[in-house]
Design a protein around this motif. Structure first.
Motif, mmCIF file in Angstrom:
data_model
loop_
_atom_site.group_PDB
_atom_site.id
_atom_site.type_symbol
_atom_site.label_atom_id
_atom_site.label_comp_id
_atom_site.label_asym_id
_atom_site.label_seq_id
_atom_site.Cartn_x
_atom_site.Cartn_y
_atom_site.Cartn_z
ATOM 1 N N ARG A 167 -5.964 -10.730 7.501
ATOM 2 C CA ARG A 167 -4.529 -10.578 7.290
ATOM 3 C C ARG A 167 -4.244 -10.728 5.801
ATOM 4 O O ARG A 167 -4.979 -11.377 5.062
ATOM 5 C CB ARG A 167 -3.748 -11.625 8.076
ATOM 6 N N GLY A 168 -3.172 -10.117 5.372
ATOM 7 C CA GLY A 168 -2.791 -10.222 3.966
ATOM 8 C C GLY A 168 -1.601 -9.343 3.658
ATOM 9 O O GLY A 168 -1.191 -8.500 4.447
ATOM 10 N N GLU A 169 -1.046 -9.529 2.487
ATOM 11 C CA GLU A 169 0.109 -8.753 2.031
ATOM 12 C C GLU A 169 0.078 -8.641 0.521
ATOM 13 O O GLU A 169 -0.595 -9.423 -0.169
ATOM 14 C CB GLU A 169 1.423 -9.399 2.488
ATOM 15 N N LYS A 170 0.793 -7.659 0.003
ATOM 16 C CA LYS A 170 0.898 -7.453 -1.438
ATOM 17 C C LYS A 170 2.327 -7.060 -1.771
ATOM 18 O O LYS A 170 2.898 -6.159 -1.154
ATOM 19 C CB LYS A 170 -0.083 -6.374 -1.891
ATOM 20 N N TRP A 171 2.919 -7.759 -2.748
ATOM 21 C CA TRP A 171 4.285 -7.506 -3.197
ATOM 22 C C TRP A 171 4.251 -6.928 -4.604
ATOM 23 O O TRP A 171 3.502 -7.399 -5.455
ATOM 24 C CB TRP A 171 5.110 -8.788 -3.193
ATOM 25 N N VAL A 172 5.067 -5.921 -4.833
ATOM 26 C CA VAL A 172 5.194 -5.308 -6.146
ATOM 27 C C VAL A 172 6.673 -5.217 -6.492
ATOM 28 O O VAL A 172 7.463 -4.643 -5.725
ATOM 29 C CB VAL A 172 4.560 -3.905 -6.181
ATOM 30 N N THR A 173 7.058 -5.792 -7.627
ATOM 31 C CA THR A 173 8.451 -5.756 -8.087
ATOM 32 C C THR A 173 8.593 -4.661 -9.130
ATOM 33 O O THR A 173 7.902 -4.682 -10.161
ATOM 34 C CB THR A 173 8.865 -7.109 -8.673
ATOM 35 N N GLN A 229 14.669 -2.511 -9.907
ATOM 36 C CA GLN A 229 15.759 -3.007 -9.087
ATOM 37 C C GLN A 229 15.351 -3.429 -7.675
ATOM 38 O O GLN A 229 16.227 -3.728 -6.868
ATOM 39 C CB GLN A 229 16.846 -1.923 -8.982
ATOM 40 N N GLY A 230 14.072 -3.432 -7.366
ATOM 41 C CA GLY A 230 13.705 -3.762 -5.999
ATOM 42 C C GLY A 230 12.262 -4.212 -5.890
ATOM 43 O O GLY A 230 11.505 -4.258 -6.869
ATOM 44 N N GLU A 231 11.895 -4.552 -4.679
ATOM 45 C CA GLU A 231 10.544 -4.989 -4.368
ATOM 46 C C GLU A 231 9.964 -4.108 -3.272
ATOM 47 O O GLU A 231 10.677 -3.696 -2.362
ATOM 48 C CB GLU A 231 10.529 -6.448 -3.906
ATOM 49 N N GLU A 232 8.692 -3.843 -3.378
ATOM 50 C CA GLU A 232 7.969 -3.123 -2.349
ATOM 51 C C GLU A 232 6.802 -3.988 -1.890
ATOM 52 O O GLU A 232 6.170 -4.675 -2.690
ATOM 53 C CB GLU A 232 7.442 -1.777 -2.871
ATOM 54 N N PHE A 233 6.553 -3.968 -0.591
ATOM 55 C CA PHE A 233 5.469 -4.782 -0.069
ATOM 56 C C PHE A 233 4.725 -4.013 1.003
ATOM 57 O O PHE A 233 5.262 -3.108 1.652
ATOM 58 C CB PHE A 233 5.989 -6.107 0.496
ATOM 59 N N ILE A 234 3.466 -4.384 1.153
ATOM 60 C CA ILE A 234 2.626 -3.819 2.191
ATOM 61 C C ILE A 234 1.889 -4.964 2.863
ATOM 62 O O ILE A 234 1.415 -5.892 2.208
ATOM 63 C CB ILE A 234 1.636 -2.775 1.623
ATOM 64 N N ARG A 235 1.840 -4.921 4.188
ATOM 65 C CA ARG A 235 1.202 -5.957 4.983
ATOM 66 C C ARG A 235 0.228 -5.313 5.950
ATOM 67 O O ARG A 235 0.457 -4.196 6.412
ATOM 68 C CB ARG A 235 2.246 -6.752 5.775
ATOM 69 N N ILE A 236 -0.823 -6.047 6.243
ATOM 70 C CA ILE A 236 -1.795 -5.554 7.206
ATOM 71 C C ILE A 236 -2.489 -6.734 7.857
ATOM 72 O O ILE A 236 -2.735 -7.762 7.228
ATOM 73 C CB ILE A 236 -2.828 -4.623 6.529
ATOM 74 N N LYS A 237 -2.757 -6.589 9.130
ATOM 75 C CA LYS A 237 -3.582 -7.550 9.843
ATOM 76 C C LYS A 237 -4.293 -6.824 10.977
ATOM 77 O O LYS A 237 -3.813 -5.807 11.482
ATOM 78 C CB LYS A 237 -2.757 -8.716 10.391
ATOM 79 N N GLY A 238 -5.460 -7.330 11.345
ATOM 80 C CA GLY A 238 -6.245 -6.702 12.388
ATOM 81 C C GLY A 238 -7.603 -7.362 12.508
ATOM 82 O O GLY A 238 -7.828 -8.471 12.011
ATOM 83 N N ILE A 239 -8.523 -6.656 13.163
ATOM 84 C CA ILE A 239 -9.866 -7.172 13.425
ATOM 85 C C ILE A 239 -10.882 -6.193 12.847
ATOM 86 O O ILE A 239 -10.774 -4.983 13.050
ATOM 87 C CB ILE A 239 -10.101 -7.360 14.933
ATOM 88 N N VAL A 240 -11.855 -6.734 12.122
ATOM 89 C CA VAL A 240 -12.863 -5.933 11.449
ATOM 90 C C VAL A 240 -14.244 -6.342 11.944
ATOM 91 O O VAL A 240 -14.536 -7.535 12.085
ATOM 92 C CB VAL A 240 -12.769 -6.107 9.919
ATOM 93 N N ARG A 241 -15.091 -5.358 12.193
ATOM 94 C CA ARG A 241 -16.495 -5.638 12.522
ATOM 95 C C ARG A 241 -17.284 -5.839 11.233
ATOM 96 O O ARG A 241 -17.121 -5.064 10.286
ATOM 97 C CB ARG A 241 -17.116 -4.484 13.297
ATOM 98 N N PRO A 242 -18.144 -6.844 11.175
ATOM 99 C CA PRO A 242 -18.959 -7.022 9.960
ATOM 100 C C PRO A 242 -19.821 -5.810 9.662
ATOM 101 O O PRO A 242 -20.116 -5.517 8.498
ATOM 102 C CB PRO A 242 -19.795 -8.265 10.284
ATOM 103 N N GLU A 243 -20.234 -5.077 10.704
ATOM 104 C CA GLU A 243 -21.080 -3.904 10.485
ATOM 105 C C GLU A 243 -20.347 -2.776 9.764
ATOM 106 O O GLU A 243 -20.976 -1.890 9.169
ATOM 107 C CB GLU A 243 -21.612 -3.375 11.821
ATOM 108 N N ASP A 244 -19.016 -2.773 9.823
ATOM 109 C CA ASP A 244 -18.232 -1.717 9.185
ATOM 110 C C ASP A 244 -17.920 -2.015 7.724
ATOM 111 O O ASP A 244 -17.369 -1.156 7.030
ATOM 112 C CB ASP A 244 -16.928 -1.498 9.948
#
Length: 234
Positions: A165-171, A174-189
């Motif tokens: 999980r994680g997120e990134k904010w960019v100012t 006049q505004g802010e933009e953000f992107i968020r993601i969470k999920g499940i990852v296989r170590p093999e990938d």
């Protein structure tokens, strides 16, 4: 004698003025930054340094193996998600129906002769109907999202998969933009560069949005949303 109508009118005006002031102050204040606990970074377990193993060359907890795989594998490790999202969907439908029917009733006779007026039959009946229907509908949707975001491992599942999980904010101005993601990852990938494409993230939840003047300008006002809601009778 006190005029109750005048007092009531002044009271209504005062309530309206206070309501407008409160609404203006609410609109003027910037909304608080949305920080959900679901996207906060996960810290690894702290390692206690063993003072007894301190030496001039070797120090416990500071060793580095030349053959150690540096890819993410435990809570707190960092992994990069390469966003490669692109979807296209289209649908079309067309329906056409038609029906035609005719029913004629023979001429009625009276005393063996048809009932006429000036030689034209006046008792002659028939029924006919014609129905047509045509309908057509099309729908299309496409979206694309590219980029990258670095997240942390929040949990190691029993089968070895990593919940990230994680997120990134960019100012920007006049505004802010953000992107968020969470999920499940296989170590093999996970690749050698400690990165994995987003289409290999299971149960992925990706959010890309913004806040501020530009985002508010692109959103519909509350009155417009009221007319577009299910509560609107129009």
């Amino acid at each position: 004698m006190i005029n109750t109508s005048v007092i009531s009118m002044r009271l209504v005006k005062t309530i309206i003025a206070l309501t407008l002031v409160s609404l203006m102050s609410a609109c003027a204040s910037a909304p608080p930054k949305d920080k959900s606990a679901d996207y906060e970074s996960a810290a690894p377990t702290a390692v206690t340094e063993d003072v007894s193993n301190m030496g001039s060359i070797y120090r416990s907890g500071y060793g580095m193996s030349l053959f150690l795989d540096r890819r993410a594998r435990q809570v707190g490790d960092i992994i990069t998600i390469n966003l490669e999202e692109k979807t296209d969907a289209s649908k079309s439908s067309s329906t056409a129906t038609g029906k035609e029917s005719n029913l004629a009733i023979p001429t009625v006779t009276l005393l063996g002769r048809g009932v006429t007026h000036n030689g034209v039959p006046i008792v002659n009946s028939g029924v006919s109907s014609d129905q047509d229907f045509s309908g057509q509908g099309t729908s299309s949707q496409s979206n694309s999202l590219t980029g990258s975001i670095t997240v942390t491992v929040s949990e190691v599942l029993r089968n070895g998969s990593l919940r990230v999980r994680g997120e990134k904010w960019v100012t920007i101005n006049q505004g802010e933009e953000f992107i968020r993601i969470k999920g499940i990852v296989r170590p093999e990938d996970i690749g050698a560069d400690n990165a994995v494409p987003s289409y290999k993230v299971a149960d992925a939840r990706i959010t890309y949005s913004g806040k501020g003047a530009l985002a508010d300008a692109n959103s519909m006002g509350w009155l417009g949303r009221l007319f577009q809601s299910v509560l609107s009778p129009f």
